[in-house]
Scaffold this active site. Structure first.
Site, short mmCIF file in Angstrom:
data_model
loop_
_atom_site.label_atom_id
_atom_site.label_comp_id
_atom_site.label_asym_id
_atom_site.label_seq_id
_atom_site.Cartn_x
_atom_site.Cartn_y
_atom_site.Cartn_z
N ARG A 172 0.85 -1.20 0.00
CA ARG A 172 0.00 0.00 0.00
C ARG A 172 0.88 1.25 0.00
NH1 ARG A 172 -4.81 1.58 4.30
NH2 ARG A 172 -3.18 1.25 5.86
N ASP A 452 -3.61 2.90 14.35
CA ASP A 452 -2.81 3.55 13.31
C ASP A 452 -3.36 4.95 13.11
OD1 ASP A 452 -5.09 3.32 11.73
OD2 ASP A 452 -4.23 1.84 10.36
#
Length: 538
Positions: A172, A452
């Site tokens: 990603r 996150d």
């Protein structure tokens, strides 16, 4: 192959991509002249369009701020109603029942590839703090992983190496909005998206094909089908550059913005040669809901703990993504379980595992073809649920009767309940996470959850929304700047007591506090916390 690459390097355009920081010897092969030429070519071809797409985002946000609501696009209705399917995915990623995600840290990569998950998504985005060291080491680590030459020795002498059987690797890159300040394109920061994608693709596409698993990607933060078209054009250009067959690249798009949901069909359509489905990026999705609808009082969300996948707009989102994906013949991936194993407390550990089982059961029964976990210890828990209810590789063939989802279905919020506990929790988690991110760790274990950037974004966005909409708590207190300052001071004292005076003094808590103040108190809503915070990273 070399000749083809060299031909692309012969151009009338002067190279404008430069490194503006010392390059460690161990990363010199990543930033080779040939790789730099490729990433420069990507910028010359696509950076201006990227900036235009970001300007379109800002224009759309102003329209919503001024009263418009997200809805399906009338001009693309034919794509939603016509019969078409995306290209089939390779057999190697037909079964994606459990995917594990994490930053591009060397030890993490080895453990994740060895975890027993079907897929590991190596993350340059929300789980990674993009210090220059993390960025270049991440590229080195993935270069080594693709070639199965990655190993690691911990300070205690424990050695880590790859098993014979490993997960399939997806990567990603950073979102379109994120810069890379250590590389300059012309006189501006390079694009984090093109830097992460470009160097990984250039070095590893051919080798991953040779090894039978790629190149595969996850695409974050898309807000429209035009952004999907941009990525599709990047893929076409990159395949041509290396002489690869069109459609070699496969990418799963994270539906983690409220606007992308309304263009889910169109996003797959734009990427149909390269599509590997959609994923319900639930935490960023909640953040996007708050951000896009922040000025609409009827869409104010309650305490973070009360916004679950059973919340009306989240439940509709999950089912709608499955419906769209299966009609188009691609995977509909479920979301992240942020729970991690609880050490030294078996009761809490079993309670966490049970929450994961319940979450994964809901996903598989909704029709999802796989799910995400954040820790190797949760892989088997999720796998057992999907094995029981999805014995085949996926459920793509199970096209349920079409439900005509409306904009109202996808926007309906839960009841508004804001508590002092919820405010305190948001302040506390935001401070802890931002400090961790500033210290170079983008995936932080906080209160037995793997947090996150997305969960920190929810926390600070809720604080802004509650403050600027003068929300009254269930205790009868209006949330004001004074209340925020008082609770923040108390939460900082708790954090200091929890981490100890030495760690507090040596850490970056005061910088984190200043950043959080800006994010919460500024009249204008800051689009992403990682943008102002990035200025403080080395």
């Amino acid at each position: 192959m070399i000749l083809q690459i060299e031909n692309h390097m012969v151009t009338n355009k002067t190279s404008q991509l430069t490194l503006n920081t010392p390059l460690p010897a161990e990363a010199s092969h990543i930033f080779s002249p040939e790789a730099m030429a490729f990433v420069d070519a990507l910028h010359q071809e696509f950076n201006e369009r990227r900036l235009a797409l970001l300007a379109m985002r800002r224009k759309r946000q102003k329209e919503i701020d001024n009263g418009a609501l997200p809805d399906f696009l009338p001009q693309t209705r034919h794509i939603r109603v016509d019969f078409w399917k995306a290209a089939p995915v390779p057999e190697v990623i037909a079964d994606r029942r459990v995917e594990i995600t994490g930053p591009v840290d060397r030890k993490m990569i080895i453990n994740a590839l060895n975890s027993g998950a079907n897929v590991f998504m190596a993350d340059f985005e929300d789980a990674n703090s993009p210090t220059w060291q993390n960025v270049y080491e991440g590229q080195v680590n993935l270069f080594d992983a693709v070639r199965r030459q990655i190993d690691f020795t911990a300070p205690n002498g424990k050695k880590y190496a790859l098993n014979e059987k490993i997960a399939v690797l997806f990567v990603r890159p950073r979102g379109l909005h994120l810069p890379e300040k250590h590389l300059k394109y012309s006189s501006n920061c390079a694009s984090g998206s093109l830097v992460d994608f470009g160097f990984y693709f250039f070095h590893n596409a051919l080798k991953s094909i040779e090894n039978g698993f790629g190149p595969f990607f996850y695409l974050p933060k898309l807000e429209s089908h035009l952004e999907a078209r941009w990525w599709n054009d990047v893929f076409n250009f990159s395949e041509d550059y290396l002489g690869l067959k069109r459609g070699t690249i496969k990418a799963t798009v994270l539906i983690e913005t409220i606007l992308a949901t309304f263009e889910a069909d169109e996003i797959i359509y734009e990427l149909r040669e390269h599509s590997a489905g959609l994923n319900c990026g639930r935490w960023d999705y909640i953040f996007s809901y708050i951000k896009k609808l922040k000025n609409h009082k009827q869409f104010i969300l309650p305490d973070r703990a009360l916004v679950t996948m059973e919340t009306p707009f989240m439940d509709a989102y999950s089912k709608y993504v499955v419906q769209v994906c299966h009609r188009r013949g691609v995977h509909a991936m479920g979301g992240m379980s942020a729970f991690i194993p609880v050490k030294d407390n078996e009761t809490e550990n079993q309670a966490a595992f049970e929450k994961v089982r319940k979450d994964k059961l809901r996903e598989v029964l909704n029709g999802h073809d796989g799910t995400w976990v954040a820790h190797p210890g949760l892989v088997q828990v999720a796998k057992e649920i999907f094995d029981q209810y999805m014995p085949e590789p996926n459920q793509i063939h199970k096209v349920k009767p079409t439900h005509d989802f409306t904009a109202a279905d996808l926007l309906t919020p839960p009841a508004l309940v804001v508590t002092e506990k919820g405010i305190r929790h948001n302040i506390n988690v935001a401070l802890l996470y931002i400090e961790s991110w500033l210290s170079g760790t983008g995936a932080a274990a906080i209160y037995n959850l793997m947090e996150d950037a997305a969960t920190a974004e929810i926390s600070r966005a809720q604080l802004w929304q509650w403050l600027h909409n003068k929300v009254v708590t269930s205790e009868g207190i209006e949330f004001t700047e004074y209340v925020y300052e008082k609770l923040k001071k108390e939460e900082l004292a708790k954090i200091k007591g929890m981490v100890g005076e030495k760690r507090f003094a040596s850490g970056r808590f005061r910088v984190a506090e200043c950043i959080l103040d800006q994010l919460v108190l500024d009249v204008e809503f800051t689009e992403f916390l990682t943008l102002p915070a990035y200025e403080f990273l080395p």
